[in-house]
Design an enzyme around this catalytic site. Sequence first.
Site, PDB file in Angstrom:
ATOM      1  N   PRO A  35       0.817  -1.212   0.000  1.00  0.00           N
ATOM      2  CA  PRO A  35       0.000   0.000   0.000  1.00  0.00           C
ATOM      3  C   PRO A  35       0.851   1.263   0.000  1.00  0.00           C
ATOM      4  O   PRO A  35       1.968   1.285   0.514  1.00  0.00           O
ATOM      5  CB  PRO A  35      -0.792  -0.123   1.306  1.00  0.00           C
ATOM      6  CG  PRO A  35      -0.789  -1.569   1.629  1.00  0.00           C
ATOM      7  CD  PRO A  35       0.516  -2.099   1.126  1.00  0.00           C
ATOM      8  N   GLU A  36       0.293   2.309  -0.591  1.00  0.00           N
ATOM      9  CA  GLU A  36       0.967   3.600  -0.598  1.00  0.00           C
ATOM     10  C   GLU A  36       0.594   4.372   0.670  1.00  0.00           C
ATOM     11  O   GLU A  36      -0.274   3.960   1.444  1.00  0.00           O
ATOM     12  CB  GLU A  36       0.546   4.383  -1.845  1.00  0.00           C
ATOM     13  CG  GLU A  36       0.604   3.571  -3.117  1.00  0.00           C
ATOM     14  CD  GLU A  36       1.679   4.020  -4.102  1.00  0.00           C
ATOM     15  OE1 GLU A  36       2.270   5.082  -3.892  1.00  0.00           O
ATOM     16  OE2 GLU A  36       1.907   3.285  -5.077  1.00  0.00           O
TER      17      GLU A  36
END
Length: 261
Positions: A2-3
Site C-alpha cells: 500500500p501507498e
Amino acid sequence: MPEGDAVRLTGNRLDRALAGRTLTRSQFRWPSLATVDLAGAKVHRTATHGKHLLTRMERDGTPLTLHTHLKMEGRWRVVDLGRRWPAPAHNVRVVLTTQQQEAVGFSLGLVELLPTADEDQVIGHLGPDLLGATWDAEAAAQRLVADPDRPLGEALLDQTVVAGMGTIYVAEACFVHGASPLAPVGTVRDPERLLTRGRLMLQTGVSTGRPVTTGDRRDPLWIYGRHRQPCRRCGTIVQAGPIGPPDKQRTTYWCPRCQPL
C-alpha cells in the site's frame, strides 16, 4: 504494498474504532508478543509515518505504541463485536477488542510493541513523511538530490529519502512533472515542486479513498498500469520497465515523449 494514502486511511479506520476507547481484550498471534495482554489500555490514536502504523495507547500509566506494517498482504479490518471476521482466522496476527468492536490485523508483515518514547528506534531511519503535518518541501528536496546520479524513480521509492510514495504515485508524479523516472536525480528540474506534487496526490488519495491523479474518478490515473497503451496527453505508446536495485526491483511507467531522458 500500500501507498502512504492507503496506510493513512487504515489509520483513520483504526481511529474510528479505537481512539478514546479502552481495550477489553487483546490477542497477539505473533511469537514475540504471544503472552502480552493489553486489556485495560486506553487507545489515544493511530499515527502514521510513510507506510508505518503507530497505534499509541496508555496502560497503567505507561505510554505504549503498537507498531505495525502491512508489507505486501497485510490489512486491518474493523468488525462489530460478535460478527464473523472477513478473512480466515489463520491469517490473524493481532486482535484489539473494545466493548463495541474489534480491530483485526490480517497477514501483517511486522508487529511490535514498544514504549512510545522509543518510536524513533523504528521509524527514525525514514525520510520525511509526505503526509506529515511538519512537511518541509525544501528539506525533503535536499535529501532527494543528495545522490545526484541515482535514478529518480529509485530515489522516490526509497523510504529513507522520503516516506509514503510507492509505484503508483512515483509514476504519476514523475509524469505530471514531465520527468523520466529513469533520469538521474541531478538532472530533474525543481525537485521541490515534484515532491509537492506527490504530496498533493497523496492528500487527494486520502480524501477520495483511492488514487485519483487525473481528477476523473472514472479514469483516475495518467500513466500507471498503461504499458503499451497510448499516453493520455500525447498518444505516444507508454513504456514500462524495472526500477531499483536487483533485490527490490519494481515496475515503473513513463511516456518517452512527455518524459524524455
